[in-house]
Design a protein around this motif. Structure first.
Motif, mmCIF file in Angstrom:
data_model
loop_
_atom_site.group_PDB
_atom_site.id
_atom_site.type_symbol
_atom_site.label_atom_id
_atom_site.label_comp_id
_atom_site.label_asym_id
_atom_site.label_seq_id
_atom_site.Cartn_x
_atom_site.Cartn_y
_atom_site.Cartn_z
ATOM 1 N N MET A 1 -32.998 26.351 -76.255
ATOM 2 C CA MET A 1 -34.178 27.223 -75.381
ATOM 3 C C MET A 1 -35.288 26.745 -75.359
ATOM 4 S SD MET A 1 -34.211 30.624 -74.582
ATOM 5 C CE MET A 1 -32.904 31.841 -75.501
ATOM 6 N N LYS A 2 -35.497 26.806 -74.030
ATOM 7 C CA LYS A 2 -37.133 26.448 -73.813
ATOM 8 C C LYS A 2 -37.905 27.601 -73.450
ATOM 9 C CE LYS A 2 -37.580 21.632 -72.665
ATOM 10 N NZ LYS A 2 -37.854 20.392 -71.849
ATOM 11 N N TYR B 1 -36.146 28.515 -80.534
ATOM 12 C CA TYR B 1 -36.722 27.957 -79.291
ATOM 13 C C TYR B 1 -37.746 27.232 -79.327
ATOM 14 C CZ TYR B 1 -40.591 31.221 -80.383
ATOM 15 O OH TYR B 1 -41.693 31.891 -81.051
ATOM 16 N N GLU C 1 -35.427 28.626 -70.425
ATOM 17 C CA GLU C 1 -34.338 28.063 -69.889
ATOM 18 C C GLU C 1 -33.365 27.785 -71.194
ATOM 19 O OE1 GLU C 1 -34.219 23.631 -67.792
ATOM 20 O OE2 GLU C 1 -36.118 24.213 -68.824
ATOM 21 N N HIS C 2 -31.930 28.449 -70.718
ATOM 22 C CA HIS C 2 -31.271 28.382 -71.683
ATOM 23 C C HIS C 2 -29.677 28.236 -71.247
ATOM 24 C CE1 HIS C 2 -28.339 31.135 -74.232
ATOM 25 N NE2 HIS C 2 -28.823 30.418 -75.231
ATOM 26 N N GLU C 3 -29.184 27.180 -71.758
ATOM 27 C CA GLU C 3 -27.770 26.729 -71.377
ATOM 28 C C GLU C 3 -27.753 26.498 -69.816
ATOM 29 O OE1 GLU C 3 -25.129 29.295 -73.081
ATOM 30 O OE2 GLU C 3 -25.356 28.788 -75.195
ATOM 31 N N GLY C 4 -28.649 26.031 -69.313
ATOM 32 C CA GLY C 4 -28.693 25.786 -67.735
ATOM 33 C C GLY C 4 -29.136 26.970 -66.917
ATOM 34 N N ASN C 5 -29.413 28.110 -67.685
ATOM 35 C CA ASN C 5 -29.792 29.269 -66.840
ATOM 36 C C ASN C 5 -31.331 29.213 -66.954
ATOM 37 O OD1 ASN C 5 -27.176 30.224 -66.451
ATOM 38 N ND2 ASN C 5 -27.378 30.794 -68.499
ATOM 39 N N TYR D 1 -31.686 39.687 -70.770
ATOM 40 C CA TYR D 1 -30.826 38.470 -70.668
ATOM 41 C C TYR D 1 -30.755 38.171 -72.275
ATOM 42 C CZ TYR D 1 -29.397 33.419 -70.422
ATOM 43 O OH TYR D 1 -28.606 32.399 -70.775
ATOM 44 N N ALA E 1 -27.268 37.478 -74.435
ATOM 45 C CA ALA E 1 -27.097 35.907 -74.621
ATOM 46 C C ALA E 1 -27.021 35.921 -76.332
ATOM 47 C CB ALA E 1 -28.056 35.105 -74.340
#
Length: 203
Positions: A1-2, A25, A54-58, A69, A73
């Motif tokens: 997680m960013k 994060y 930005e999490h798992e490409g999302n 979200y 998640a």
């Protein structure tokens, strides 16, 4: 997680949500009119604003969307809806705060008042500032939290509007708002997140 943020921004809402769900994060601090508008960050969020995760490409922007979200998640945190009635309340009041309430508050701060003009009230969408405040105040006079008697991720977003609104004078200190804010401020995740942003903001 960013987690892309600035301590003096709505990123405070997202940080609180991250702590509520127990997410690990990597923090990326961005500066207004500087790194926030860099080509690198604009490729992630073309609006050049924070917060963003930005999490798992999302990639998720907008504080309300980030909160909702994160509840999906991290279901083990138990902050998402337990049934359709709770989902309805979470969506209703999150979008109310993100739409009508914020529009009314910002317009008022910028000196734009709809007044008693029925046509302007329809065009503005939110009706009037006083009407929005009354609707929200009545809800928390009858319910401890967005979904009734249980804290959910929606309280991070809606509650931040109430908490900040009273702090900065954009919302009145009504009894229902004060009681609601006190419940939120007592939460450990709230204290942890606010402490981090307060220290960063002072630097």
């Amino acid at each position: 997680m960013k987690f892309y943020t600035n301590p003096l921004s709505r990123g405070q809402m997202a940080r609180w949500a991250l702590h509520e769900v127990g997410a690990q994060y990597e923090e990326v601090l961005l500066e207004y009119d500087g790194s926030m508008k860099s080509a690198e960050y604009l490729a992630i969020n073309p609006m050049g604003k924070v917060p963003c995760i930005e999490h798992e490409g999302n990639i998720v922007t907008e504080a309300a969307a980030i909160c909702l979200y994160l509840a999906d998640a991290f279901p083990k945190a138990g902050l998402g809806p337990k049934n359709l009635a709770e989902r309805a309340a979470m969506l209703r009041w999150s979008f109310f705060a993100a739409g009508p309430l914020e529009q009314a508050v910002i317009n008022r701060a910028l000196g734009f008042e709809v007044g008693d003009d029925a046509m302007k009230q329809r065009q503005a969408g939110y009706g009037t500032y006083d009407g929005c405040v009354e609707v929200l105040s009545q809800h928390f006079a009858a319910h401890d939290y967005v979904c009734g008697d249980r804290f959910t991720i929606a309280d991070v977003y809606v509650g931040s509007h109430v908490d900040w609104g009273m702090t900065f004078g954009s919302l009145p200190e009504r009894p229902s708002f004060l009681a609601y804010a006190e419940r939120l401020r007592a939460r450990s995740a709230y204290k942890e997140a606010r402490s981090i942003d307060a220290k960063l903001g002072a630097q």
